[in-house]
Design a protein around this motif. Structure first.
Motif, PDB file in Angstrom:
ATOM      1  N   PHE A  44      11.903   6.199   1.412  1.00  0.00           N
ATOM      2  CA  PHE A  44      10.959   5.939   2.491  1.00  0.00           C
ATOM      3  C   PHE A  44      11.212   4.543   3.029  1.00  0.00           C
ATOM      4  O   PHE A  44      11.557   3.629   2.287  1.00  0.00           O
ATOM      5  N   GLU A  45      11.037   4.407   4.331  1.00  0.00           N
ATOM      6  CA  GLU A  45      11.090   3.093   4.958  1.00  0.00           C
ATOM      7  C   GLU A  45       9.911   2.987   5.910  1.00  0.00           C
ATOM      8  O   GLU A  45       9.306   3.986   6.284  1.00  0.00           O
ATOM      9  N   ILE A  46       9.595   1.769   6.284  1.00  0.00           N
ATOM     10  CA  ILE A  46       8.435   1.525   7.130  1.00  0.00           C
ATOM     11  C   ILE A  46       8.863   0.723   8.346  1.00  0.00           C
ATOM     12  O   ILE A  46       9.736  -0.145   8.254  1.00  0.00           O
ATOM     13  N   GLU A  47       8.286   1.060   9.495  1.00  0.00           N
ATOM     14  CA  GLU A  47       8.572   0.329  10.733  1.00  0.00           C
ATOM     15  C   GLU A  47       7.247  -0.102  11.353  1.00  0.00           C
ATOM     16  O   GLU A  47       6.309   0.686  11.448  1.00  0.00           O
ATOM     17  N   PHE A  48       7.206  -1.333  11.786  1.00  0.00           N
ATOM     18  CA  PHE A  48       6.023  -1.886  12.448  1.00  0.00           C
ATOM     19  C   PHE A  48       6.274  -1.846  13.950  1.00  0.00           C
ATOM     20  O   PHE A  48       6.983  -2.686  14.490  1.00  0.00           O
ATOM     21  N   THR A  49       5.708  -0.839  14.602  1.00  0.00           N
ATOM     22  CA  THR A  49       6.005  -0.622  16.010  1.00  0.00           C
ATOM     23  C   THR A  49       5.125  -1.436  16.946  1.00  0.00           C
ATOM     24  O   THR A  49       5.335  -1.414  18.147  1.00  0.00           O
TER      25      THR A  49
ATOM     26  N   TRP B 225      11.083   9.718  -4.826  1.00  0.00           N
ATOM     27  CA  TRP B 225      11.788   8.870  -3.878  1.00  0.00           C
ATOM     28  C   TRP B 225      11.170   7.475  -3.884  1.00  0.00           C
ATOM     29  O   TRP B 225       9.986   7.308  -4.116  1.00  0.00           O
ATOM     30  N   THR B 226      11.977   6.460  -3.587  1.00  0.00           N
ATOM     31  CA  THR B 226      11.505   5.086  -3.588  1.00  0.00           C
ATOM     32  C   THR B 226      11.244   4.595  -2.171  1.00  0.00           C
ATOM     33  O   THR B 226      11.657   5.213  -1.197  1.00  0.00           O
ATOM     34  N   VAL B 227      10.569   3.467  -2.082  1.00  0.00           N
ATOM     35  CA  VAL B 227      10.354   2.791  -0.800  1.00  0.00           C
ATOM     36  C   VAL B 227      11.388   1.684  -0.716  1.00  0.00           C
ATOM     37  O   VAL B 227      11.515   0.873  -1.633  1.00  0.00           O
ATOM     38  N   LYS B 228      12.169   1.670   0.366  1.00  0.00           N
ATOM     39  CA  LYS B 228      13.199   0.655   0.545  1.00  0.00           C
ATOM     40  C   LYS B 228      12.875  -0.191   1.769  1.00  0.00           C
ATOM     41  O   LYS B 228      12.506   0.327   2.812  1.00  0.00           O
ATOM     42  N   ASP B 229      13.028  -1.489   1.618  1.00  0.00           N
ATOM     43  CA  ASP B 229      12.808  -2.418   2.726  1.00  0.00           C
ATOM     44  C   ASP B 229      14.115  -2.531   3.499  1.00  0.00           C
ATOM     45  O   ASP B 229      15.088  -3.110   3.021  1.00  0.00           O
ATOM     46  N   THR B 230      14.150  -1.953   4.692  1.00  0.00           N
ATOM     47  CA  THR B 230      15.371  -1.954   5.501  1.00  0.00           C
ATOM     48  C   THR B 230      15.254  -2.856   6.727  1.00  0.00           C
ATOM     49  O   THR B 230      16.161  -2.893   7.541  1.00  0.00           O
ATOM     50  N   LEU B 231      14.142  -3.588   6.844  1.00  0.00           N
ATOM     51  CA  LEU B 231      13.939  -4.432   8.020  1.00  0.00           C
ATOM     52  C   LEU B 231      14.754  -5.714   7.914  1.00  0.00           C
ATOM     53  O   LEU B 231      14.487  -6.564   7.063  1.00  0.00           O
ATOM     54  N   ASN B 232      15.774  -5.835   8.740  1.00  0.00           N
ATOM     55  CA  ASN B 232      16.613  -7.021   8.839  1.00  0.00           C
ATOM     56  C   ASN B 232      17.230  -7.406   7.490  1.00  0.00           C
ATOM     57  O   ASN B 232      17.339  -8.575   7.155  1.00  0.00           O
ATOM     58  N   MET B 233      17.624  -6.411   6.742  1.00  0.00           N
ATOM     59  CA  MET B 233      18.237  -6.649   5.442  1.00  0.00           C
ATOM     60  C   MET B 233      19.751  -6.507   5.576  1.00  0.00           C
ATOM     61  O   MET B 233      20.248  -5.720   6.374  1.00  0.00           O
ATOM     62  N   ALA B 234      20.501  -7.250   4.775  1.00  0.00           N
ATOM     63  CA  ALA B 234      21.954  -7.232   4.846  1.00  0.00           C
ATOM     64  C   ALA B 234      22.519  -5.894   4.371  1.00  0.00           C
ATOM     65  O   ALA B 234      23.485  -5.386   4.917  1.00  0.00           O
TER      66      ALA B 234
ATOM     67  N   GLU C  44       0.827  -1.205   0.000  1.00  0.00           N
ATOM     68  CA  GLU C  44       0.000   0.000   0.000  1.00  0.00           C
ATOM     69  C   GLU C  44       0.861   1.256   0.000  1.00  0.00           C
ATOM     70  O   GLU C  44       0.567   2.218  -0.709  1.00  0.00           O
ATOM     71  N   LEU C  45       1.951   1.262   0.771  1.00  0.00           N
ATOM     72  CA  LEU C  45       2.845   2.413   0.768  1.00  0.00           C
ATOM     73  C   LEU C  45       3.463   2.596  -0.616  1.00  0.00           C
ATOM     74  O   LEU C  45       3.515   3.717  -1.140  1.00  0.00           O
ATOM     75  N   ALA C  46       3.913   1.519  -1.237  1.00  0.00           N
ATOM     76  CA  ALA C  46       4.492   1.607  -2.581  1.00  0.00           C
ATOM     77  C   ALA C  46       3.455   2.130  -3.580  1.00  0.00           C
ATOM     78  O   ALA C  46       3.782   2.950  -4.444  1.00  0.00           O
TER      79      ALA C  46
END
Length: 155
Positions: free
Chosen positions: A54-59, A27-36, A13-15
């Motif tokens: 943009f990045e997303i965090e699930f708090t 700007w792009t959406v980048k997945d930074t959660l636990n990525m190398a 949905e964010l993308a």
């Protein structure tokens, strides 16, 4: 392999919101959660020095049983928050700061009271709120937006 349907739905949905934005958001959406590989900030003075992502965090959230009397089929209301961050180079100046704020304002408007599917369930955005800015431990500037959600889980 797909991940959790709830998280996958938010990522998609964010993308989609960023891709459909008018005026356009480059700007792009980048997945930074636990990525190398962690994204780096744009180089100062380079052609893309005003770029960001943009990045997303699930708090997290909390869940409470909402209906009773139907074992394994009761509804459980989950409420929580997801944070969207606009990330760019630290000390990039007012132009980049203003871009991040403008883009997050567009995303905020697009998500306000939005409903979207997460598998067979529906996620409902119940509130959107700017959270302010600051730097992260990677030395980048971050502007944040909170998305309060509600979803009814079955079980």
């Amino acid at each position: 392999m797909a991940g959790d349907s709830f998280r996958d739905a938010f990522r998609s949905e964010l993308a989609a919101v960023v891709a459909a934005a008018s005026p356009a958001i480059p700007w792009t959406v980048k997945d930074t959660l636990n990525m190398a590989e962690q994204p780096a900030p744009p180089v100062a003075g380079g052609g893309s020095s005003s770029a960001g992502y943009f990045e997303i965090e699930f708090t997290g959230g909390s869940e409470a049983q909402y209906t009773f009397g139907a074992p394994a089929a009761n509804l459980h209301r989950e409420r929580g928050q997801v944070t969207v961050r606009a990330v760019t180079r630290l000390r990039a100046g007012t132009t980049v700061r203003d871009l991040a704020e403008t883009y997050l304002a567009q995303i905020r408007t697009a998500f306000r009271m939005r409903r979207f599917a997460a598998g067979a369930r529906t996620i409902r955005i119940t509130a959107v709120a700017p959270m302010g800015g600051g730097f992260d431990e990677g030395g980048m500037w971050v502007e944040s937006l909170a998305l309060a959600y509600e979803i009814y889980n079955v079980g």
